[in-house]
Design a protein around this motif. Structure first.
Motif, PDB file in Angstrom:
ATOM      1  N   PRO A 187       0.835  -1.209   0.000  1.00 14.37           N
ATOM      2  CA  PRO A 187       0.000   0.000   0.000  1.00 14.37           C
ATOM      3  C   PRO A 187       0.865   1.252   0.000  1.00 14.37           C
ATOM      4  CG  PRO A 187       0.039  -1.004   2.185  1.00 14.37           C
ATOM      5  CD  PRO A 187       0.748  -1.943   1.257  1.00 14.37           C
ATOM      6  N   VAL A 188       0.365   2.311  -0.614  1.00 10.78           N
ATOM      7  CA  VAL A 188       1.086   3.587  -0.617  1.00 10.78           C
ATOM      8  C   VAL A 188       0.227   4.624   0.110  1.00 10.78           C
ATOM      9  CG1 VAL A 188       2.201   5.349  -2.021  1.00 10.78           C
ATOM     10  CG2 VAL A 188       2.173   2.983  -2.802  1.00 10.78           C
ATOM     11  N   THR A 189       0.612   4.954   1.313  1.00 13.61           N
ATOM     12  CA  THR A 189      -0.155   5.897   2.123  1.00 13.61           C
ATOM     13  C   THR A 189       0.383   7.316   1.935  1.00 13.61           C
ATOM     14  OG1 THR A 189       1.360   5.644   3.939  1.00 13.61           O
ATOM     15  CG2 THR A 189      -0.510   4.131   3.889  1.00 13.61           C
ATOM     16  N   ASN A 190      -0.325   8.281   2.515  1.00 14.55           N
ATOM     17  CA  ASN A 190       0.174   9.662   2.479  1.00 14.55           C
ATOM     18  C   ASN A 190       1.552   9.753   3.108  1.00 14.55           C
ATOM     19  OD1 ASN A 190      -2.035  10.690   1.234  1.00 14.55           O
ATOM     20  ND2 ASN A 190      -3.093  11.215   3.139  1.00 14.55           N
ATOM     21  N   GLU A 191       1.713   9.017   4.232  1.00  9.83           N
ATOM     22  CA  GLU A 191       3.010   9.039   4.912  1.00  9.83           C
ATOM     23  C   GLU A 191       4.096   8.479   3.999  1.00  9.83           C
ATOM     24  OE1 GLU A 191       0.258   8.283   6.379  1.00  9.83           O
ATOM     25  OE2 GLU A 191       0.150   9.269   8.345  1.00  9.83           O
ATOM     26  N   ALA A 192       3.763   7.433   3.243  1.00 13.47           N
ATOM     27  CA  ALA A 192       4.751   6.821   2.350  1.00 13.47           C
ATOM     28  C   ALA A 192       5.152   7.797   1.253  1.00 13.47           C
ATOM     29  CB  ALA A 192       4.185   5.537   1.746  1.00 13.47           C
ATOM     30  N   ARG A 193       4.161   8.453   0.665  1.00 14.19           N
ATOM     31  CA  ARG A 193       4.462   9.397  -0.423  1.00 14.19           C
ATOM     32  C   ARG A 193       5.324  10.556   0.073  1.00 14.19           C
ATOM     33  NH1 ARG A 193      -0.360   7.628  -2.893  1.00 14.19           N
ATOM     34  NH2 ARG A 193      -1.641   8.556  -1.280  1.00 14.19           N
ATOM     35  N   ARG A 194       5.103  10.940   1.329  1.00 14.04           N
ATOM     36  CA  ARG A 194       5.846  12.082   1.871  1.00 14.04           C
ATOM     37  C   ARG A 194       7.207  11.671   2.440  1.00 14.04           C
ATOM     38  NH1 ARG A 194       5.038  15.124   5.915  1.00 14.04           N
ATOM     39  NH2 ARG A 194       6.029  16.900   4.944  1.00 14.04           N
ATOM     40  N   ARG A 195       7.530  10.396   2.370  1.00 16.45           N
ATOM     41  CA  ARG A 195       8.720   9.912   3.071  1.00 16.45           C
ATOM     42  C   ARG A 195      10.005  10.632   2.660  1.00 16.45           C
ATOM     43  NH1 ARG A 195       7.785   4.564   2.588  1.00 16.45           N
ATOM     44  NH2 ARG A 195       6.432   4.615   4.394  1.00 16.45           N
ATOM     45  N   PRO A 196      10.279  10.783   1.362  1.00 16.84           N
ATOM     46  CA  PRO A 196      11.515  11.504   0.999  1.00 16.84           C
ATOM     47  C   PRO A 196      11.523  12.927   1.573  1.00 16.84           C
ATOM     48  CG  PRO A 196      10.656  10.326  -0.897  1.00 16.84           C
ATOM     49  CD  PRO A 196       9.599  10.262   0.164  1.00 16.84           C
ATOM     50  N   GLN A 197      10.367  13.593   1.500  1.00 18.63           N
ATOM     51  CA  GLN A 197      10.272  14.939   2.065  1.00 18.63           C
ATOM     52  C   GLN A 197      10.535  14.906   3.579  1.00 18.63           C
ATOM     53  OE1 GLN A 197      10.037  17.822   0.715  1.00 18.63           O
ATOM     54  NE2 GLN A 197       9.797  18.974   2.615  1.00 18.63           N
ATOM     55  N   MET A 198      10.005  13.878   4.237  1.00 18.82           N
ATOM     56  CA  MET A 198      10.210  13.768   5.691  1.00 18.82           C
ATOM     57  C   MET A 198      11.678  13.570   6.034  1.00 18.82           C
ATOM     58  SD  MET A 198       7.103  11.658   7.329  1.00 18.82           S
ATOM     59  CE  MET A 198       5.592  11.461   6.439  1.00 18.82           C
ATOM     60  N   TYR A 199      12.378  12.815   5.196  1.00 14.71           N
ATOM     61  CA  TYR A 199      13.804  12.629   5.455  1.00 14.71           C
ATOM     62  C   TYR A 199      14.562  13.932   5.262  1.00 14.71           C
ATOM     63  CZ  TYR A 199      13.969   7.720   6.548  1.00 14.71           C
ATOM     64  OH  TYR A 199      13.827   6.518   7.201  1.00 14.71           O
ATOM     65  N   ARG A 200      14.128  14.724   4.294  1.00 15.14           N
ATOM     66  CA  ARG A 200      14.785  16.030   4.121  1.00 15.14           C
ATOM     67  C   ARG A 200      14.504  16.917   5.339  1.00 15.14           C
ATOM     68  NH1 ARG A 200      14.216  14.830  -1.351  1.00 15.14           N
ATOM     69  NH2 ARG A 200      12.023  15.339  -1.410  1.00 15.14           N
ATOM     70  N   GLU A 201      13.266  16.835   5.846  1.00 13.90           N
ATOM     71  CA  GLU A 201      12.946  17.597   7.060  1.00 13.90           C
ATOM     72  C   GLU A 201      13.795  17.116   8.236  1.00 13.90           C
ATOM     73  OE1 GLU A 201       8.305  18.115   5.596  1.00 13.90           O
ATOM     74  OE2 GLU A 201       8.782  16.777   7.263  1.00 13.90           O
ATOM     75  N   GLN A 202      14.001  15.787   8.272  1.00 15.40           N
ATOM     76  CA  GLN A 202      14.826  15.234   9.356  1.00 15.40           C
ATOM     77  C   GLN A 202      16.256  15.754   9.254  1.00 15.40           C
ATOM     78  OE1 GLN A 202      14.212  13.727  12.049  1.00 15.40           O
ATOM     79  NE2 GLN A 202      16.273  13.088  12.657  1.00 15.40           N
ATOM     80  N   MET A 208       5.040  14.545  10.503  1.00 17.62           N
ATOM     81  CA  MET A 208       5.522  13.165  10.373  1.00 17.62           C
ATOM     82  C   MET A 208       4.372  12.180  10.230  1.00 17.62           C
ATOM     83  SD  MET A 208       8.525  13.717  13.084  1.00 17.62           S
ATOM     84  CE  MET A 208       7.979  15.364  13.465  1.00 17.62           C
ATOM     85  N   GLY A 209       3.135  12.683  10.344  1.00 12.43           N
ATOM     86  CA  GLY A 209       1.968  11.825  10.132  1.00 12.43           C
ATOM     87  C   GLY A 209       1.764  10.837  11.267  1.00 12.43           C
ATOM     88  N   ARG A 210       1.145   9.703  10.904  1.00 11.56           N
ATOM     89  CA  ARG A 210       0.813   8.698  11.918  1.00 11.56           C
ATOM     90  C   ARG A 210       2.047   7.838  12.208  1.00 11.56           C
ATOM     91  NH1 ARG A 210      -4.127   7.133   8.092  1.00 11.56           N
ATOM     92  NH2 ARG A 210      -2.471   7.698   6.653  1.00 11.56           N
ATOM     93  N   CYS A 211       2.555   7.948  13.416  1.00 12.82           N
ATOM     94  CA  CYS A 211       3.837   7.297  13.762  1.00 12.82           C
ATOM     95  C   CYS A 211       3.690   6.158  14.753  1.00 12.82           C
ATOM     96  CB  CYS A 211       4.787   8.312  14.390  1.00 12.82           C
ATOM     97  SG  CYS A 211       5.249   9.629  13.309  1.00 12.82           S
ATOM     98  N   GLY A 212       2.530   6.034  15.387  1.00 18.67           N
ATOM     99  CA  GLY A 212       2.414   4.984  16.404  1.00 18.67           C
ATOM    100  C   GLY A 212       1.009   4.421  16.444  1.00 18.67           C
ATOM    101  N   ILE A 213       0.922   3.150  16.853  1.00 18.58           N
ATOM    102  CA  ILE A 213      -0.393   2.512  16.981  1.00 18.58           C
ATOM    103  C   ILE A 213      -0.346   1.522  18.140  1.00 18.58           C
ATOM    104  CG2 ILE A 213       0.149   0.702  15.267  1.00 18.58           C
ATOM    105  CD1 ILE A 213      -2.847   0.849  14.456  1.00 18.58           C
TER     106      ILE A 213
END
Lengths: 103, 340
Positions: free
Chosen positions: B135-150, B231-236
């Protein structure tokens, strides 16, 4: 019973060596210098303590340094809460049940 | 390969048909297609090349790749060292990464030097992507951007004089809320992709199936954002009341996106302190999966104690209430109907 820092001051040289080494390893994992005055400082669940990764790193260092294998059952918040309780735990393990352990 | 999180590309005679320094600047069309597919799926891409850094910087600008590679390693040193630096810096396990190079010698060389790393030709990568239905979630699509933010966070941290002050300036917001049906794909992703902080008692399939079953169970989701990004949904967490005032934790996964000090603990404690998960006692089994010992440390940090006769870890509500959380994370709680 777990030892407090004041008790350790009067302990034998072996306990002092363990204490010094535990402080050194904890300082490395925390990224800041601990001293003997921090013996009873809480080491996690606090602003300045370990996070889970640093705690794991510290436990791996303890295992390597003292030739111990620390089982999951011993990962108790009361045992790994402060330098003094960790020193007491290491001394207990060295005394009792780890023939291969060394310092 | 466990799950593909990162592709590290070679440049000369892989992405490019020829050699950059020799003026061959034509991009291989297959490489171009594959890079776009990886972008769409949120799989990170990095570049490891022996070209000089200044030449690579110019090429990245020229080809419009400034948002494509989350890290570029360019120097004359050994390829394996560059690959290793990328893995270390991004915090990606070699088991979750592929090195793509059209030269079989380079592939074999990396395979020997970096244990667990998957060495692929472009055809191998193409075949993998064709057969991957993750599956490709919003969090997955944003992952490269999130790494740049990191990376921006890390730079901010390096220039700050005090780490705690820096974290307080990040305005870190954690929101704990009930699980909703639209979280299903992200829940699956968290339970599948998270290795270090995953309880792992149930199989992913079983864990997912139980999320939508009727019953008394409660599922909570943690979201996180700060001044650098969302960072979106990070825990469950998924808990089931045991009928004796306590609750059994069935599933728990916390993403490695919460790497800053104390945030995993804040997230776990936040999940358990939500009104929907307030019980006298929290029980869980922990199964070592080869990499999830940090979760065991986290459980200890939250006050869970081993109960040998029950083969469980147990945390009393009083102890949970007494955990001191870092003051740089603000935890907000939402119910089905709104905030409380």
């Amino acid at each position: 019973m777990l030892s407090k820092s004041s008790d350790l001051a009067g302990l034998d040289r072996r306990a002092q060596v363990v204490q010094k080494k535990v402080i050194e390893l904890a300082s490395l994992s925390l990224g800041r210098d601990l001293t003997t005055s921090a013996m009873d400082e809480l080491l996690y669940g606090t602003q300045t303590g370990f996070d889970s990764i640093a705690l794991m790193e510290f436990i791996l260092r303890l295992e390597e340094e003292f030739g111990l294998s620390i089982p999951d059952e011993d990962l108790d918040p009361d045992v790994f809460g402060s330098i003094s309780t960790i020193v007491a735990y290491v001394l207990h393990r060295l005394d009792k049940d780890v023939p291969s352990a060394h310092i | 390969l466990r799950i593909l999180k990162l592709v590290i590309w070679d440049l000369d005679e892989t992405i490019l048909r020829g050699i950059l320094e020799e003026g061959d600047e034509e991009i291989n069309p297959l490489a171009s297609t594959l890079m776009q597919q990886l972008d769409r799926r949120g799989i990170l891409q990095a570049l490891a090349t022996q070209n000089p850094p200044e030449r690579i910087l110019a090429a990245i600008h020229q080809f419009g790749w400034s948002d494509r590679f989350v890290q570029v390693e360019a120097d004359l040193g050994p390829k394996a060292k560059k690959v290793k630096r990328i893995l270390d810096n991004l915090g990606v396990d070699a088991l979750d990464a592929a090195f793509v190079d059209e030269d079989p010698f380079e592939r074999d060389s990396i395979a020997v030097q970096i244990s667990g790393m998957t060495p692929w030709s472009m055809a191998d990568l193409e075949a993998y992507l064709a057969g991957d239905a993750s599956p490709v979630t919003n969090e997955a699509r944003r992952r490269p951007q999130m790494y740049r933010e990191q990376q921006a966070r890390v730079q901010g941290q390096e220039t700050a004089s005090d780490y705690a002050d820096f974290l307080r300036s990040c305005n870190i917001q954690i929101t704990i809320r009930p699980y909703r049906p639209e979280d299903a794909m992200r829940a699956e992703e968290l339970l599948t992709r998270t290795h270090r902080m995953n309880l792992g008692v149930l199989s992913v399939r079983e864990a997912i199936a139980r999320l939508s079953q009727p019953g008394e169970h409660r599922v909570l989701v943690a979201e996180m954002k700060d001044v650098y990004g969302d960072m979106g949904r990070c825990g469950i967490v998924h808990v089931t009341p045991d009928g004796e005032g306590g609750v059994l934790i069935e599933s728990l996964a916390i993403s490695c996106r919460t790497r800053a000090r104390g945030l995993s603990l804040a997230m776990l404690v936040g999940l358990l302190r939500h009104a929907n998960t307030q019980f006298d006692r929290y029980r869980c089994r922990y199964v070592f999966n080869g990499t999830n010992r940090p979760l065991r440390m986290l459980l200890m940090g939250a006050g869970f104690k081993a109960q040998p006769e029950m083969e469980e870890l147990v945390l009393d509500a009083d102890r949970l209430a007494s955990v001191e959380l870092p003051n740089w994370a603000h935890i907000g709680y939402k119910s089905e109907g709104g905030e409380f």
